[in-house]
Design an enzyme around this catalytic site. Sequence first.
Site, PDB file in Angstrom:
ATOM      1  N   ASP A   1       0.855  -1.182   0.000  1.00 32.80           N
ATOM      2  CA  ASP A   1       0.000   0.000   0.000  1.00 32.80           C
ATOM      3  C   ASP A   1       0.901   1.246   0.000  1.00 32.80           C
ATOM      4  O   ASP A   1       1.775   1.352  -0.850  1.00 32.80           O
ATOM      5  CB  ASP A   1      -0.972  -0.081   1.189  1.00 32.80           C
ATOM      6  CG  ASP A   1      -1.959   1.063   1.263  1.00 32.80           C
ATOM      7  OD1 ASP A   1      -2.929   1.054   0.486  1.00 32.80           O
ATOM      8  OD2 ASP A   1      -1.767   1.968   2.093  1.00 32.80           O
TER       9      ASP A   1
ATOM     10  N   HIS B   1      -7.174  -6.282  -1.270  1.00 34.65           N
ATOM     11  CA  HIS B   1      -6.096  -5.316  -1.062  1.00 34.65           C
ATOM     12  C   HIS B   1      -5.079  -5.742  -0.005  1.00 34.65           C
ATOM     13  O   HIS B   1      -3.903  -5.422  -0.114  1.00 34.65           O
ATOM     14  CB  HIS B   1      -6.695  -3.969  -0.661  1.00 34.65           C
ATOM     15  CG  HIS B   1      -5.685  -2.889  -0.452  1.00 34.65           C
ATOM     16  ND1 HIS B   1      -4.946  -2.355  -1.496  1.00 34.65           N
ATOM     17  CD2 HIS B   1      -5.272  -2.244   0.674  1.00 34.65           C
ATOM     18  CE1 HIS B   1      -4.136  -1.419  -1.025  1.00 34.65           C
ATOM     19  NE2 HIS B   1      -4.316  -1.334   0.288  1.00 34.65           N
TER      20      HIS B   1
END
Length: 331
Positions: A108, A307
């Site tokens: 991320d 994610h």
Amino acid sequence: MPQSAHGPHDLTHRLVATPAGRTHLVEQGSGPLVLLVHGFPESWYSWRQQLPALAAAGYRAVAIDVRGYGRSSRPGRVGAYRMVELVEDNAAVVRALGEETAVIVGHDWGSGIAANSALLRPDVFTAVGLLSVPYSPRGGIRPTEAFSRIGGEEEFYVSYFQEPGRAEAEIEPDVRGWLAGFYAGLSADTMPPAGEGSLFFVPRGGRLSDRFPSTGRLPAWLTEADLDFYAGEFERTGLTGALNRYRNVDRDWADLAAWDSAPIPQPSLFIGGALDSSTAWLADAIAAHPTTLPGVMGSHLLDGCGHWIQQERAEEVNRLLLDWLRGVRGP
């Protein structure tokens, strides 16, 4: 602290001096140094399943709390969270551990921090692994201008995060509930069906949490104990340090002007989730990796994965990381 299935009983916690003031790190194992950098809204704990796997394979695995998070320092100035300062924190961690070089892996926001660490300090970071967010070189348009054009009648989440205090006012009254919704909204097994509105766009006058899943169910990778750990960290620190990373995108753009369109030549790896919005939006960046990451040794999209990739699919990510690391080191 909750115990993972791998049992972090031999984890070593340290505070080391860095430009941030202090950086908290957790390490396991001995051998070549692999530095693990988390994203938003996470902590060193998001690497809890990589630390023992890397250690068992003969690496010194070290996961940090990025400045603003966990037990690391939280400078008061918004500008203290600019990318160039985070890069220097990472280089200082390597020195504090008595090493000269390291492989760096990020997820991320940590992917961007890892990429820029390799770009700005190739003398320290000899290889780079990127999880969930591909490398996108600095471009010609100011980021906040680009973000303001996204979303039409709605507001892109990075724009929503820009004003100090605004997102904090949404999150901090119920940190645990907000984190649960955010994690669930981006996990493969709990994300809303396509067409229900993206988590990354805020209705005008609304809140980011308006787009969280309504089921209240935790994703399979996240136990109640895991959520308690994350919530406890952010209830203690607040969210401002974490959100200040987003508030430096224009400063970063100015600071990194000398590296406009620059490739990263070191050996590299990309792993993304096929159901992650990041890999869909940034499909062109992934396609460009042979040019922007000329040392790329592997690019993988994991089917059915969201994610939080190293937590959702720990064993698969560990296998890909270790295969790559063996290639970086040679036979």
